[in-house]
Scaffold this motif. Sequence first.
Motif, short mmCIF file in Angstrom:
data_model
loop_
_atom_site.label_atom_id
_atom_site.label_comp_id
_atom_site.label_asym_id
_atom_site.label_seq_id
_atom_site.Cartn_x
_atom_site.Cartn_y
_atom_site.Cartn_z
N GLY A 233 -9.95 1.18 8.42
CA GLY A 233 -11.17 1.92 8.63
C GLY A 233 -10.96 3.32 9.18
N HIS A 234 -9.87 3.50 9.91
CA HIS A 234 -9.56 4.80 10.50
C HIS A 234 -8.08 5.08 10.32
CE1 HIS A 234 -13.51 4.69 12.47
NE2 HIS A 234 -13.23 3.43 12.78
N GLY A 235 -7.76 6.26 9.81
CA GLY A 235 -6.37 6.64 9.65
C GLY A 235 -5.90 6.63 8.21
N PRO A 236 -4.71 7.18 7.97
CA PRO A 236 -4.17 7.28 6.61
C PRO A 236 -3.57 5.96 6.13
CG PRO A 236 -2.61 8.22 8.16
CD PRO A 236 -3.83 7.84 8.96
N LEU A 237 -3.26 5.91 4.84
CA LEU A 237 -2.58 4.74 4.28
C LEU A 237 -1.21 4.55 4.92
CD1 LEU A 237 -3.24 5.18 0.46
CD2 LEU A 237 -4.36 3.56 1.99
N MET A 238 -0.80 3.29 5.02
CA MET A 238 0.58 2.97 5.39
C MET A 238 1.12 2.01 4.36
SD MET A 238 0.77 2.75 9.57
CE MET A 238 2.56 2.80 9.56
N ARG A 239 2.41 2.17 4.04
CA ARG A 239 3.02 1.38 2.98
C ARG A 239 4.42 0.91 3.38
NH1 ARG A 239 0.43 2.76 -1.97
NH2 ARG A 239 -0.84 4.66 -1.85
N GLY A 240 4.91 -0.05 2.62
CA GLY A 240 6.31 -0.44 2.63
C GLY A 240 6.84 -0.84 3.99
N ARG A 241 8.09 -0.47 4.20
CA ARG A 241 8.78 -0.87 5.42
C ARG A 241 8.15 -0.26 6.67
NH1 ARG A 241 12.91 -3.34 7.48
NH2 ARG A 241 14.05 -2.49 9.26
N GLU A 242 7.67 0.97 6.56
CA GLU A 242 7.00 1.60 7.70
C GLU A 242 5.85 0.72 8.20
OE1 GLU A 242 4.90 5.89 8.84
OE2 GLU A 242 4.70 5.08 6.80
N LEU A 243 5.06 0.22 7.26
CA LEU A 243 3.94 -0.64 7.60
C LEU A 243 4.41 -1.97 8.17
CD1 LEU A 243 1.00 -1.69 7.53
CD2 LEU A 243 1.38 -2.24 5.10
#
Length: 313
Positions: A233-243
């Motif tokens: 709902g708030h903030g940019p997308l996160m993907r992959g290992r970082e997520l």
Amino acid sequence: MIKKNKVNFFQVAQGVWGMKLMFVNVYMIANRRGVKKGWVLVDTGPQGSAGKIIAMAEALFGLGTRPSAIILTHGHSDHSGSLEALLKHWKVPVYAHEYELPYLTGKSSYPPVDPTVGGGIMSLFSVLFRTKPLKLGNKVKAIEEGRIAELPEWRIIYTPGHSPGHISLFFPLNTTLIAGDAFVTTKAESAIYILSSLKKLSGPPRYITPDWKAAKASVIKLAGLHPRIAATGHGPLMRGRELQVALDELAENFDELAVPTSGRYIKQPAVADETGVLYVPPFKANRKFIAAMIITSIAAGFIIARQIRKAVA
């Protein structure tokens, strides 16, 4: 008549798009299969966002398009603020969890916000957020944990804590998660972070989360899905290992990373059921609260004066 504005949106995954409206995100999901093909809107952003949402929909799906349904992850004002305006333009069903319905049908207000949790000026400004219910009547329907006909490939997951009836949406095929505010990918308490979309995976917004035990269980549940894409709902997308690394860390250390050191709901949560709020722990004014009110009043006065100057200029 709703004014359709030019908009910028982003792709989350195949068949999923998002758009930032002020400091909150909304999402559109194309339904690829099933008898009810089309697309679904997830959340409606703050009040005044209807024109941008319609413009985004028409850019993606064509002039005159409308969703097969609107799904609310929860009914807080920044996620449901444009719902009534959109329903005047689109005659479509609205879905929310059974425990969220009282706040959408006029039966109950949300538990009060807690501006004393700290973390940034957004916590102080939370006293200005609407907690009174919408009055949608039979326009909103209860959604069960599982699936709905409008999105048969997506799972509906009950993730309470931030609100009594909060839900998240999960697409197992590519492990895409729309988490609402069960966790966020910025620091929701910080105006600098939230307005600039600075990335930091965090727990739900502290100033309006009334049940921290349930919020923790929800984050642990979502981490167990091992999503490769998270749209919040708030903030940019996160993907992959970082997520995955950040979400696992949040789940394992939720009490230290997410829960404020003090506040109204730390020792006792608000209690709610399908009828609305049953109990709210008492609030004791302290120096932090008094300071918060003074700062908020000064800031609100500054904003009002600024708007007046613009109006008469």
